[in-house]
Design an enzyme around this catalytic site. Structure first.
Site, PDB file in Angstrom:
ATOM      1  N   VAL A  31     -20.438 -11.040 -13.732  1.00 35.11           N
ATOM      2  CA  VAL A  31     -19.164 -10.345 -13.963  1.00 35.11           C
ATOM      3  C   VAL A  31     -19.243  -8.917 -13.452  1.00 35.11           C
ATOM      4  O   VAL A  31     -18.302  -8.388 -12.852  1.00 35.11           O
ATOM      5  CB  VAL A  31     -18.814 -10.372 -15.467  1.00 35.11           C
ATOM      6  N   ASP A  54       7.876  -7.658  24.747  1.00 33.89           N
ATOM      7  CA  ASP A  54       8.874  -8.290  25.592  1.00 33.89           C
ATOM      8  C   ASP A  54       9.856  -7.210  26.047  1.00 33.89           C
ATOM      9  O   ASP A  54      10.020  -6.184  25.380  1.00 33.89           O
ATOM     10  CB  ASP A  54       9.600  -9.375  24.791  1.00 33.89           C
ATOM     11  N   ASP A  86      11.765 -11.930  21.138  1.00 38.74           N
ATOM     12  CA  ASP A  86      12.952 -12.417  20.465  1.00 38.74           C
ATOM     13  C   ASP A  86      13.341 -13.826  20.868  1.00 38.74           C
ATOM     14  O   ASP A  86      14.146 -14.459  20.206  1.00 38.74           O
ATOM     15  CB  ASP A  86      14.143 -11.473  20.717  1.00 38.74           C
ATOM     16  N   GLU A  89     -22.048  -0.493 -12.896  1.00 41.98           N
ATOM     17  CA  GLU A  89     -22.358  -1.526 -13.884  1.00 41.98           C
ATOM     18  C   GLU A  89     -23.665  -2.238 -13.545  1.00 41.98           C
ATOM     19  O   GLU A  89     -24.514  -2.490 -14.421  1.00 41.98           O
ATOM     20  CB  GLU A  89     -21.202  -2.529 -13.952  1.00 41.98           C
ATOM     21  N   THR A 129      -9.604  -0.821 -17.053  1.00 44.78           N
ATOM     22  CA  THR A 129      -9.828   0.582 -16.670  1.00 44.78           C
ATOM     23  C   THR A 129      -9.954   0.743 -15.160  1.00 44.78           C
ATOM     24  O   THR A 129      -9.245   1.528 -14.553  1.00 44.78           O
ATOM     25  CB  THR A 129     -11.075   1.132 -17.376  1.00 44.78           C
TER      26      THR A 129
END
Length: 910
Positions: A293, A340, A645, A714, A742
């Site tokens: 995690v 184009d 187009d 972490e 957070t």
């Protein structure tokens, strides 16, 4: 799509008969047909054999396959593994949180890809619904889907061509093929065969499905239907092109792999250290879940999607609709725009630009078919006070079969666009077709003929007598003239010197990229009613040259200049004539005086590999050429945006990194194949979209650094604790709270931050530029070390004070939360400090940080939240001290950034 689906005609097309090179009789023989058409029975048999005249439907992925495709990222599989372990050890809340994020992200991706699969369905809409066909000796109107090879169809002005067909008979036939070839002017069609190697745009003996008849009439033999037609081959190219992964998608996949390897490595180390110390298996597996995690930024996919969606909303306000979210980010990396010409860089409507009379020149302002705009010579011109100008405009406007119609707020042409442009020019002088007709009613006409290259209308003059008004190709008209109007309006003999001067004037106009027409008159008696052109179109008096052009959009040149300043190459790719294309490109600043045009024929003769960066203008190209050019740009490392187009642009739009269709003039096929649709057809709008893409990328990069710095913190905290033999400092649910509540919420505020001001004065990102460059890695690692070190210090302090693991986890949890929230301000920009940006420029981030800090404080006062997060209540003094500790990382980061920027400014100044 297999051969059975496409039918025999389609299978034979690549190496079968070159219908444009065969005589009509031979084409009829090959298809066992007659000029009177097929019988109903034979037509029914061939319909069963060849299938309907409709594009074969490509077998796209099923809805289940599309949904499953959203789960292929390594990030996703890491999260699945973490969720599975959480369930195994009874942490259902952790698993539900992870799975909810996965499902939300998959649904967003599924919806985007599902819309993209509508491209081929849109292509099928481009076919004609009905056709006039000869069956059993009679002309009938049938659904176009029932046409078969061998049918004989009849075409008239205003018809849409329902299938590819070889002309059997044609009278003044002119066909608008812009949607297929990019040719802005109607093409004269003739029965005579052309060379077998003639490119598509010059096959004058053929008509093709999806084009329109501008004038004349014809009968034609259907030689290909459905997927065997040229438009059907475009459908095949569109199906083959496939969607391209964007640079960000590729980088995120690479990040996923890297994070997976890091997570596995760190987990293995921690697991081995724990096992060596004899820790229980369930504790070791719980640590593994926690590390998984911690390693994966769960909020990353959602944050990136929301950042792109915010960009979509911004771009919609600026007249750009986004069909695929990730294309927004790709815009910021664009190094080349292949545009184009017709309807994209130009208005898409023919306009009279210049009228040249002997000794006089008139310029016409305005665009398109609106009869509005000034006429200037040496100054403003009053047409009613200029008999020569009046005569020239009446001659051109009175010799036409087109008409103008007002629809909504604009004007449209019915018939030949060039003739409609002449009517619009006459309207600028106050001359309407009705006024011309009332003043001099039509008595007879000789329609345009491709051999004569002239058209004549005979009118009765108010004072009596007749006047033949002749219009056509300059050489064809001048050749029949014996006199020329002088500057005083009096006719003079056209000697060799005067004739040479006229032809030289014609060449000068043509060199400017103008399509030149000439007009002349002849006054006489009833002898002008003769139907023989040799009699009527003789001894003419030359009046004027008209120079027409599909003019550049006024804003296009400015947009090209902005692209140049931003380091973006602009190339023109068109099916139009080389001289016209080069003149427009030079006027827009795309090409310089020394640039030359590369044609489709040149590409056919070139090696398999060619250098598109050496050419600014490609002309007379087919859909296959456009795809080849885009592919070569991309093979050389370019990030390519392709604008277009027409139906013919669709495969290249899909092949490009970013396909951009025009909203007003674009076909439905082009829009569905594209990633973006420019609503107002304004090339400048695309440049604004590029700026948005660059800003969005910067915001996503800043957000990624912020998120990954949090995950690094972490991981460092968890790994350090394992190395020193301390208990797990954070539980999985606490890590999820940090990552989502957070880190994730402030990340959203960073992702929609205000853009920096100098985006379009920077060069584009290098296509091979690594997202995780040296600065990125330094910022991420340094910030992670600061936050992780702060939390580890708080954890060890509390653990050493009384040995209470729960209280120590609360210290580490709070210290990391506060550090993560506050350091968000340091990640708003890599080039400016938070103090120079000002807190008020992102009030959303200020509010998010304040609310998140409040929620963290609430976790110690509200029992349900404390139970969910498994945190004990801490005294207010401890929480305040931890909050103050959270300012250490952001302060250090900003001081380091300030020193780095100061060193860079000093180095640049030196």
């Amino acid at each position: 799509m297999n051969d059975r689906q496409r039918g025999p005609a389609a299978r034979a097309a690549p190496n079968g008969p070159r219908w444009h090179a065969e005589a009509p009789e031979e084409a009829l023989r090959r298809l066992a047909a007659t000029p009177d058409g097929l019988s109903d029975a034979e037509a029914a048999r061939r319909l069963r054999e060849h299938g309907p005249n409709a594009l074969a439907e490509a077998q796209g992925p099923t809805a289940i396959a599309l949904f499953a495709r959203q789960f292929k990222s390594p990030l996703v599989w890491l999260l699945f593994a973490a969720a599975g372990l959480s369930v195994a050890f009874g942490h259902a809340a952790d698993a539900i949180a992870v799975l909810a994020i996965l499902v939300i992200n998959a649904c967003v991706g599924f919806w985007q890809e599902h819309r993209a699969e509508a491209s081929l369905a849109a292509l099928r809409k481009a076919t004609s619904p009905t056709a006039s066909v000869r069956r059993d000796g009679a002309v009938r109107v049938i659904p176009a889907a029932e046409l078969v090879p061998g049918d004989v169809i009849e075409l008239q002005e205003g018809d849409a061509v329902p299938a590819d067909a070889r002309l059997l008979d044609a009278a003044s036939l002119r066909v608008v093929e812009a949607s297929l070839t990019g040719e802005s002017e109607p093409v004269d069609k003739v029965v005579e065969p052309v060379d077998a190697e003639t490119p598509l745009a010059d096959r004058t003996s053929m008509v093709y499905q999806g084009t329109g008849v501008a004038g004349g009439e014809a009968t034609a033999l259907v030689v290909a239907t459905g997927s065997g037609t040229e438009i059907g081959r475009i459908g095949d190219l569109l199906a083959e092109a496939g969607d391209q992964e964007t640079p960000l998608q590729k980088r995120l996949v690479a990040f996923g792999r890297l994070l997976g390897l890091v997570a596995l490595g760190v987990t293995a180390v921690v697991f081995a250290l724990g096992a060596a110390r004899g820790r229980p298996l369930d504790e070791l597996l719980l640590g593994a879940v926690s590390l998984a995690v911690a390693a994966v930024p769960e909020g990353l996919p959602v944050v990136v999607t929301i950042a792109l969606a915010a960009g979509v909303r911004r771009m919609a306000r600026r007249r750009t609709l986004v069909r695929r979210l990730h294309a927004v980010e790709t815009l910021g990396a664009v190094t080349a725009i292949c545009s184009d010409k017709t309807g994209t860089l130009t208005v898409g409507q023919m306009t009279l630009r210049r009228l040249l009379l002997p000794g006089r020149r008139y310029d016409f302002e305005g665009e398109g078919y609106a009869p509005e705009g000034r006429i200037t010579g040496d100054g403003a011109v009053a047409p009613e006070a200029d008999p020569l100008l009046d005569l020239a405009l009446r001659t051109f406007a009175g010799c036409t079969s087109a008409r103008l119609e007002r629809q909504g707020g604009g004007w449209t042409a019915v018939g030949d666009p060039t003739e409609a442009a002449l009517l619009a020019a006459a309207g600028k002088a106050g001359l309407t077709p009705e006024a011309v007709e009332d003043a001099a009613p039509e008595a007879s006409r000789l329609p345009f003929d491709a051999d004569r290259r002239r058209m004549t209308v005979v009118r009765r003059l108010p004072e009596g007598g007749l006047r033949a008004s002749v219009k056509g190709a300059p050489e064809a008209v001048v050749d029949r003239c014996s006199r020329v109007l002088g500057a005083d309006g009096a006719p003079r003999p056209l000697d060799d010197a005067a004739r040479k001067n006229l032809l030289a004037a014609n060449e000068r106009l043509a060199a400017e990229g103008l399509r030149v027409l000439a007009c002349a008159v002849r006054d006489g008696d009833d002898a002008l009613m003769d139907s023989d052109p040799e009699t009527v179109e003789d001894a003419l008096t030359f009046v004027a040259f008209a120079g027409l052009q599909d003019p550049p959009r006024p804003e296009a040149a400015r947009a090209v200049a902005v692209c140049r300043d931003a380091g973006i190459r602009v190339s023109m790719i068109t099916g139009d004539q080389p001289r016209t294309a080069l003149a427009i490109a030079r006027e827009l600043g795309i090409a310089g005086p020394e640039d030359r045009v590369v044609t489709g024929a040149d590409l056919d003769r070139a090696d398999a590999s060619f250098d598109p960066t050496a050419t600014a203008v490609f002309a007379r190209v087919s859909p296959e050429h456009k795809v080849r050019i885009v592919r070569e740009w991309r093979r050389r490392g370019g990030v390519v945006a392709m604008t277009g187009d027409g139906v013919n642009d669709a495969p290249a739009l899909r092949e490009a990194d970013v396909g951009v269709a025009m909203g007003k003039t674009g076909t439905e096929t082009a829009k569905e194949a594209a990633d973006l649709v420019v609503v107002d057809d304004d090339f400048a709008t695309l440049v604004v979209a590029v700026e948005q893409g660059r800003g969005i990328y910067d915001n996503i990069r800043n957000t990624l650094q912020y998120l990954l710095a949090g995950n690094a913190a972490e991981l460092l905290l968890m790994l350090a604790a394992a190395v020193i033999g301390a208990p797990t400092p954070l539980l999985p649910i606490q890590l999820l709270w940090i990552n989502l509540a957070t880190d994730g919420v402030p990340a959203l505020a960073l992702a929609v931050d205000r853009f920096e001001r100098d985006l379009m004065r920077r060069p584009p990102r290098r296509p091979d530029e690594r997202l995780a460059d040296r600065l990125f890695l330094f910022n991420t690692g340094f910030a992670g070390l600061l936050s992780g070190g702060t939390a580890l210090g708080a954890y060890l302090y509390a653990l050493g004070a009384d040995g209470d693991e729960s209280r120590a986890r609360a210290f580490a949890f709070n210290a990391l939360v506060f550090a993560e929230l506050l350091k968000a301000f340091a990640f708003r920009s890599e080039t400016r400090t938070a103090f120079s940006l000002g807190m008020g420029t992102n009030l959303r981030l200020c509010a998010v940080v304040a609310v998140s800090i409040g929620l963290q404080l609430l976790s110690h006062a509200w029992a349900p939240l404390a139970d969910f997060l498994r945190t004990p209540r801490l005294p207010l003094a401890d929480v305040a001290a931890l909050l103050a500790l959270g300012f250490v990382p952001v302060t250090t980061l900003e001081l380091a950034k300030g020193l780095r920027l100061r060193r860079e400014r000093t180095r640049r100044a030196a």
